[in-house]
Design a protein around this motif. Structure first.
Motif: not given
Length: 172
Positions: A120-124, A128-130, A149-151
């Motif tokens: 389950v990815p999440f990224f800050s 640039s978003c995904l 995933g969650v941006a």
């Protein structure tokens, strides 16, 4: 028994935030991981960290990271997960740099067999978003189920309760 690992890369110090360089006592993903851990206390946490540190100067750091990206480098990590087999779900946090995770995240992903696991990815990010990060993660971990995933806008990390709930929903 199903176990969850929260693995993350986060940068403290100088960071790009809402159009300017600011010094952060905690990196954005570290803040988000603390929120996840508060709601999922039984999860284990593993910080992805490199042996060779990036410069504290943000502008120098981005040049170092660009060089790693161009070289498709796999920086050496300071530690490893002792028993990855015990986890069936990995919540994976990272900053999105030029639409991709930092190369250290690829070192982490390529160090283990994630077959049959849920990632389950999440990224800050600061805009640039995904990018291509989910596609690249899927390519790095064949046999794993990688969620959408969650941006999370990095500047809003401390107010990301809604996004944290979305991350936890994807673990089910």
């Amino acid at each position: 028994m199903a176990k969850t690992l929260i693995a993350f890369y986060s940068r403290r110090g100088e960071n790009y935030v809402n159009g300017s360089i600011r010094n952060l006592a905690k990196g954005n993903n570290e803040v988000i991981v603390e929120k996840i851990k508060a709601l999922l206390p039984e999860a284990d946490v593993f910080q992805i960290d490199t042996v060779k540190k990036y410069s504290q100067d943000y502008m120098v750091c981005i040049e170092e990271a660009k060089q790693e990206l161009r070289a498709k480098a796999r920086p050496e990590l300071t530690a490893e997960v002792e028993d990855m087999d015990q986890y069936d779900t990995v919540i994976l946090g990272y900053p999105c740099w030029w639409g991709l995770p930092p190369m250290a995240v690829f070192t982490f992903l390529e160090s283990y067999d994630f077959s049959g696991k849920k990632i389950v990815p999440f990224f800050s990010h600061e805009g640039s978003c995904l990018g291509g990060s989910i596609r690249q993660i899927k390519m790095a971990v064949p046999g794993a189920h990688v969620t959408e995933g969650v941006a999370i806008h990095g500047a809003a990390a401390s107010h990301s309760d809604r996004e944290v709930r979305l991350i936890l929903q994807q673990t089910k």
